[in-house]
Design a protein around this motif. Sequence first.
Motif, PDB file in Angstrom:
ATOM      1  N   LYS A 208     -13.077   3.749  10.749  1.00 48.39           N
ATOM      2  CA  LYS A 208     -13.783   2.685  10.020  1.00 48.39           C
ATOM      3  C   LYS A 208     -14.269   3.231   8.681  1.00 48.39           C
ATOM      4  CE  LYS A 208     -16.601   0.012  12.276  1.00 48.39           C
ATOM      5  NZ  LYS A 208     -17.688  -0.523  13.132  1.00 48.39           N
ATOM      6  N   ASN A 209     -14.096   2.432   7.636  1.00 54.50           N
ATOM      7  CA  ASN A 209     -14.576   2.826   6.314  1.00 54.50           C
ATOM      8  C   ASN A 209     -14.948   1.564   5.549  1.00 54.50           C
ATOM      9  OD1 ASN A 209     -15.226   4.075   3.941  1.00 54.50           O
ATOM     10  ND2 ASN A 209     -13.109   4.521   3.342  1.00 54.50           N
ATOM     11  N   GLN A 210     -16.186   1.476   5.130  1.00 58.14           N
ATOM     12  CA  GLN A 210     -16.680   0.250   4.498  1.00 58.14           C
ATOM     13  C   GLN A 210     -16.022  -0.020   3.151  1.00 58.14           C
ATOM     14  OE1 GLN A 210     -20.929   0.089   4.300  1.00 58.14           O
ATOM     15  NE2 GLN A 210     -20.979  -1.909   3.300  1.00 58.14           N
ATOM     16  N   TRP A 211     -15.721   1.030   2.371  1.00 54.95           N
ATOM     17  CA  TRP A 211     -15.175   0.828   1.027  1.00 54.95           C
ATOM     18  C   TRP A 211     -13.879   1.605   0.856  1.00 54.95           C
ATOM     19  CZ3 TRP A 211     -17.447  -3.250  -0.210  1.00 54.95           C
ATOM     20  CH2 TRP A 211     -18.819  -3.433  -0.026  1.00 54.95           C
ATOM     21  N   HIS A 212     -12.937   1.375   1.709  1.00 60.21           N
ATOM     22  CA  HIS A 212     -11.651   2.080   1.657  1.00 60.21           C
ATOM     23  C   HIS A 212     -10.752   1.514   0.551  1.00 60.21           C
ATOM     24  CE1 HIS A 212      -8.323   4.437   3.212  1.00 60.21           C
ATOM     25  NE2 HIS A 212      -7.561   3.354   3.197  1.00 60.21           N
ATOM     26  N   ARG A 213      -9.871   2.384   0.006  1.00 54.91           N
ATOM     27  CA  ARG A 213      -8.852   1.943  -0.946  1.00 54.91           C
ATOM     28  C   ARG A 213      -7.489   2.476  -0.505  1.00 54.91           C
ATOM     29  NH1 ARG A 213      -9.744  -0.306  -5.862  1.00 54.91           N
ATOM     30  NH2 ARG A 213     -11.918  -0.671  -6.435  1.00 54.91           N
TER      31      ARG A 213
ATOM     32  N   ASN B  74      -3.884   4.134  -0.726  1.00 51.56           N
ATOM     33  CA  ASN B  74      -3.170   5.122  -1.527  1.00 51.56           C
ATOM     34  C   ASN B  74      -1.700   4.756  -1.704  1.00 51.56           C
ATOM     35  OD1 ASN B  74      -5.462   6.682  -1.775  1.00 51.56           O
ATOM     36  ND2 ASN B  74      -4.991   7.940   0.015  1.00 51.56           N
ATOM     37  N   LEU B  75      -1.267   3.711  -0.987  1.00 50.72           N
ATOM     38  CA  LEU B  75       0.136   3.294  -1.069  1.00 50.72           C
ATOM     39  C   LEU B  75       0.348   2.135  -2.027  1.00 50.72           C
ATOM     40  CD1 LEU B  75       1.291   3.413   2.666  1.00 50.72           C
ATOM     41  CD2 LEU B  75       1.826   5.031   0.849  1.00 50.72           C
ATOM     42  N   TYR B  76      -0.627   1.233  -2.090  1.00 54.15           N
ATOM     43  CA  TYR B  76      -0.441  -0.001  -2.845  1.00 54.15           C
ATOM     44  C   TYR B  76      -1.447  -0.103  -3.996  1.00 54.15           C
ATOM     45  CZ  TYR B  76       2.433  -1.104   1.187  1.00 54.15           C
ATOM     46  OH  TYR B  76       3.382  -1.071   2.176  1.00 54.15           O
ATOM     47  N   SER B  77      -1.216   0.682  -5.036  1.00 56.39           N
ATOM     48  CA  SER B  77      -1.945   0.583  -6.299  1.00 56.39           C
ATOM     49  C   SER B  77      -3.458   0.699  -6.145  1.00 56.39           C
ATOM     50  CB  SER B  77      -1.589  -0.735  -7.008  1.00 56.39           C
ATOM     51  OG  SER B  77      -0.200  -0.845  -7.181  1.00 56.39           O
ATOM     52  N   ASN B  78      -3.887   1.545  -5.220  1.00 61.25           N
ATOM     53  CA  ASN B  78      -5.320   1.759  -5.031  1.00 61.25           C
ATOM     54  C   ASN B  78      -6.060   0.465  -4.702  1.00 61.25           C
ATOM     55  OD1 ASN B  78      -7.370   3.739  -4.926  1.00 61.25           O
ATOM     56  ND2 ASN B  78      -8.148   3.101  -6.925  1.00 61.25           N
ATOM     57  N   ALA B  79      -5.369  -0.449  -4.019  1.00 62.71           N
ATOM     58  CA  ALA B  79      -5.928  -1.770  -3.706  1.00 62.71           C
ATOM     59  C   ALA B  79      -7.160  -1.624  -2.817  1.00 62.71           C
ATOM     60  CB  ALA B  79      -4.895  -2.639  -3.007  1.00 62.71           C
ATOM     61  N   PRO B  80      -8.213  -2.368  -3.112  1.00 62.49           N
ATOM     62  CA  PRO B  80      -9.421  -2.291  -2.275  1.00 62.49           C
ATOM     63  C   PRO B  80      -9.177  -2.868  -0.891  1.00 62.49           C
ATOM     64  CG  PRO B  80      -9.637  -4.045  -3.897  1.00 62.49           C
ATOM     65  CD  PRO B  80      -8.376  -3.316  -4.228  1.00 62.49           C
ATOM     66  N   MET B  81      -9.744  -2.230   0.110  1.00 56.22           N
ATOM     67  CA  MET B  81      -9.654  -2.682   1.502  1.00 56.22           C
ATOM     68  C   MET B  81     -11.055  -2.639   2.110  1.00 56.22           C
ATOM     69  SD  MET B  81      -6.223  -0.486   2.458  1.00 56.22           S
ATOM     70  CE  MET B  81      -6.200  -0.922   4.188  1.00 56.22           C
ATOM     71  N   PRO B  82     -11.935  -3.559   1.703  1.00 54.94           N
ATOM     72  CA  PRO B  82     -13.317  -3.507   2.188  1.00 54.94           C
ATOM     73  C   PRO B  82     -13.396  -3.693   3.703  1.00 54.94           C
ATOM     74  CG  PRO B  82     -13.069  -5.056   0.347  1.00 54.94           C
ATOM     75  CD  PRO B  82     -11.707  -4.689   0.799  1.00 54.94           C
ATOM     76  N   PHE B  83     -14.346  -2.987   4.297  1.00 58.08           N
ATOM     77  CA  PHE B  83     -14.627  -3.093   5.731  1.00 58.08           C
ATOM     78  C   PHE B  83     -13.362  -2.817   6.553  1.00 58.08           C
ATOM     79  CE2 PHE B  83     -17.383  -6.060   3.393  1.00 58.08           C
ATOM     80  CZ  PHE B  83     -18.576  -5.389   3.559  1.00 58.08           C
ATOM     81  N   MET B  84     -12.684  -1.734   6.182  1.00 59.32           N
ATOM     82  CA  MET B  84     -11.439  -1.355   6.838  1.00 59.32           C
ATOM     83  C   MET B  84     -11.685  -0.801   8.238  1.00 59.32           C
ATOM     84  SD  MET B  84      -9.350   1.378   7.776  1.00 59.32           S
ATOM     85  CE  MET B  84      -9.948   2.795   6.885  1.00 59.32           C
ATOM     86  N   GLN B  85     -10.867  -1.263   9.182  1.00 62.92           N
ATOM     87  CA  GLN B  85     -10.882  -0.747  10.547  1.00 62.92           C
ATOM     88  C   GLN B  85      -9.433  -0.438  10.922  1.00 62.92           C
ATOM     89  OE1 GLN B  85     -13.846  -2.512  13.290  1.00 62.92           O
ATOM     90  NE2 GLN B  85     -13.974  -4.232  11.850  1.00 62.92           N
ATOM     91  N   ARG B  86      -9.124   0.848  11.025  1.00 66.05           N
ATOM     92  CA  ARG B  86      -7.746   1.278  11.212  1.00 66.05           C
ATOM     93  C   ARG B  86      -7.296   1.092  12.655  1.00 66.05           C
ATOM     94  NH1 ARG B  86      -5.338   4.084   7.717  1.00 66.05           N
ATOM     95  NH2 ARG B  86      -7.223   5.061   6.865  1.00 66.05           N
ATOM     96  N   LEU B  87      -6.082   0.547  12.802  1.00 63.79           N
ATOM     97  CA  LEU B  87      -5.516   0.321  14.128  1.00 63.79           C
ATOM     98  C   LEU B  87      -4.378   1.287  14.446  1.00 63.79           C
ATOM     99  CD1 LEU B  87      -5.369  -3.594  14.207  1.00 63.79           C
ATOM    100  CD2 LEU B  87      -7.258  -2.068  14.828  1.00 63.79           C
ATOM    101  N   THR B  88      -3.636   1.732  13.440  1.00 65.23           N
ATOM    102  CA  THR B  88      -2.546   2.692  13.652  1.00 65.23           C
ATOM    103  C   THR B  88      -2.601   3.722  12.532  1.00 65.23           C
ATOM    104  OG1 THR B  88      -0.838   1.633  12.282  1.00 65.23           O
ATOM    105  CG2 THR B  88      -1.127   0.774  14.521  1.00 65.23           C
TER     106      THR B  88
END
Length: 218
Positions: free
Chosen positions: A107-112, A114-128
């Motif tokens: 989990k990362n609240q302010w993730h970006r 690294n694959l897609y132009s540093n696109a913001p991914m707020p409230f990220m919860q990784r599944l894989t």
Amino acid sequence: MLKKGFMSFARSGLSSLFLLVGALSLPVQAAAPVKRARPAAKAGVLAPGGYRWLEEGPLDGPIHLVISIDRQMAHVYSGDRLVGMASVSTGMAGHSTPTGDYPILQKNQWHRSNLYSNAPMPFMQRLTWDGIALHAGHNPGYPASHGCIRLPYAFAQKLFGMTSLGGLVTVTRDRLHPSLTIEQMAAADSIAKVAAPAPAKPVLDIDPIIFVPRVSRR
């Protein structure tokens, strides 16, 4: 005598005539338009970007998320009770979101990205470890992501505070129910107890600030 009677009759007739003319000269008020009630929205159907919480908490059961790709909907359960729902946007053609049962790995609240132009991914919860995650993002009402599951911003923010590492997320084609069965709850509990080891060389857009590979020696 006859003359008086005639005069009385004439006066009464003229009075009635004046009353009738006055009534006809009054403005006629238009009938008020009939307001038609809008058809009620179908139960469980949300507009793109919409969400709804059925319970505000505190929630005592484990949190389990079910994503329906066909319906572009997410259901949130606490134990066996449906407590929230939201519209989502899953992977587009060529970047489809895989189905299956996934524990929340990170989990990362302010993730970006690294694959897609540093696109913001707020409230990220990784599944894989190969690119699939929950996060807040654009929600047009149809699959439009590169494989992630986009959630409405406010919904993703609240959900982020409700979940924990190891919590179960089920991605399915169409299955959405108002409550979970005993079998589903047992499966969720068993998956949540399984520790998912991180690969030595993650192939995902890993943020080095929040991810440090761990090496175990036996």
